[in-house]
Design an enzyme around this catalytic site. Structure first.
Site, PDB file in Angstrom:
ATOM      1  N   LEU A  44       0.838  -0.999   0.167  1.00 13.94           N
ATOM      2  CA  LEU A  44      -0.049  -0.086  -0.172  1.00 13.94           C
ATOM      3  C   LEU A  44       0.860   0.999  -0.025  1.00 13.94           C
ATOM      4  O   LEU A  44       1.967   1.258   0.712  1.00 13.94           O
ATOM      5  CB  LEU A  44      -0.759   0.072   1.085  1.00 13.94           C
ATOM      6  CG  LEU A  44      -2.260  -0.809   1.273  1.00 13.94           C
ATOM      7  CD1 LEU A  44      -2.850  -0.643   2.804  1.00 13.94           C
ATOM      8  CD2 LEU A  44      -3.207  -0.308   0.166  1.00 13.94           C
ATOM      9  N   ASP A  45       0.751   2.276  -0.767  1.00 15.92           N
ATOM     10  CA  ASP A  45       1.461   3.484  -0.836  1.00 15.92           C
ATOM     11  C   ASP A  45       1.459   4.057   0.663  1.00 15.92           C
ATOM     12  O   ASP A  45       0.501   3.817   1.480  1.00 15.92           O
ATOM     13  CB  ASP A  45       0.821   4.216  -1.922  1.00 15.92           C
ATOM     14  CG  ASP A  45       1.286   4.124  -3.352  1.00 15.92           C
ATOM     15  OD1 ASP A  45       2.252   3.317  -3.251  1.00 15.92           O
ATOM     16  OD2 ASP A  45       0.404   4.174  -4.052  1.00 15.92           O
ATOM     17  N   ARG A  46       2.387   5.056   0.701  1.00 22.30           N
ATOM     18  CA  ARG A  46       2.410   5.554   2.031  1.00 22.30           C
ATOM     19  C   ARG A  46       1.100   6.493   2.548  1.00 22.30           C
ATOM     20  O   ARG A  46       0.538   6.415   3.771  1.00 22.30           O
ATOM     21  CB  ARG A  46       3.655   6.440   2.008  1.00 22.30           C
ATOM     22  CG  ARG A  46       3.945   7.328   3.425  1.00 22.30           C
ATOM     23  CD  ARG A  46       4.942   8.153   3.180  1.00 22.30           C
ATOM     24  NE  ARG A  46       4.766   9.408   2.399  1.00 22.30           N
ATOM     25  CZ  ARG A  46       5.454  10.554   2.439  1.00 22.30           C
ATOM     26  NH1 ARG A  46       6.538  10.581   2.838  1.00 22.30           N
ATOM     27  NH2 ARG A  46       4.997  11.602   1.650  1.00 22.30           N
TER      28      ARG A  46
END
Length: 210
Positions: A44-46
């Site tokens: 998952l992206d930041r």
């Protein structure tokens, strides 16, 4: 030694990895998960939140990360303004992102805001621009795909939370919490991805990331 299978609620501003090569205020998985030798399945992206799966079972990790083994991932997505029927139909049928057309997805407008804890920091609130929540289920995971899909139909993403991976759910976890899978959950997880999906010649596999 038996393998470990963990569910983790990734908070906002946390990287989907155990180390950060850059200095800054970004958290990593090591700030929350003290279990050795487990690795994330997908990413998952930041700036995304929600459900992550981690395991020490390298064989299962590889299988579930391989795009040939499609499995559903469900996201709750807060967007600017309220998407109309045409925008939902585009998401369902697939939209063009750069030189790629996304696969058909399940997309619906949620009747009310989902039961999520407040994000820290909160999204920027603008009184003159209303927001709405969508539920989107994908079987692919290209880089920032959900955000690019909603932007392509004219409704930029403000907040993105992965709620489910297959039959695994975020329920019962708070941001930053993790737990081991139950026996029924593990059995359901191992049934995912047993049959690889045929891929057209020349297509390029991508990792799971939103």
């Amino acid at each position: 030694m038996s393998h470990r299978y963990l569910l983790f609620y990734k908070p906002y501003n946390v990287l989907s990895q155990f180390t950060d090569r850059e200095e800054g205020d970004r958290g990593t998985l090591s700030d929350y998960i003290p279990v050795p030798d487990v690795y994330p399945v997908g990413r998952l992206d930041r700036d995304s939140e929600g459900l992550m799966l981690l395991t020490s079972d390298g064989r299962l990790q590889h299988r579930l990360s391989d795009p040939r083994f499609e499995h559903p991932r469900t996201y709750w997505v807060q967007v600017e303004r309220c998407p109309d029927a045409e925008a939902l139909a585009q998401l369902q049928q697939g939209v063009t992102i750069q030189d790629y057309r996304t696969k058909p997805a399940i997309a619906r407008l949620l009747p009310e805001e989902p039961p999520l804890p407040p994000r820290e920091p909160p999204i920027r609130y603008r009184k003159e621009i209303p927001t709405a929540w969508l539920e989107i289920t994908l079987t692919e995971g290209r880089n920032r795909q959900v955000r690019r899909m909603t932007a392509a139909v004219g409704f930029p993403t403000l907040r993105l939370v992965r709620f489910a991976i297959g039959d695994l759910r975020l329920e019962g976890l708070a941001p930053g919490q993790w737990r081991d899978l139950s026996a029924p959950e593990l059995a359901a997880l191992k049934s995912l991805g047993k049959r690889p999906v045929s891929r057209a010649r020349g297509s390029r596999p991508r990792g799971d990331r939103s």
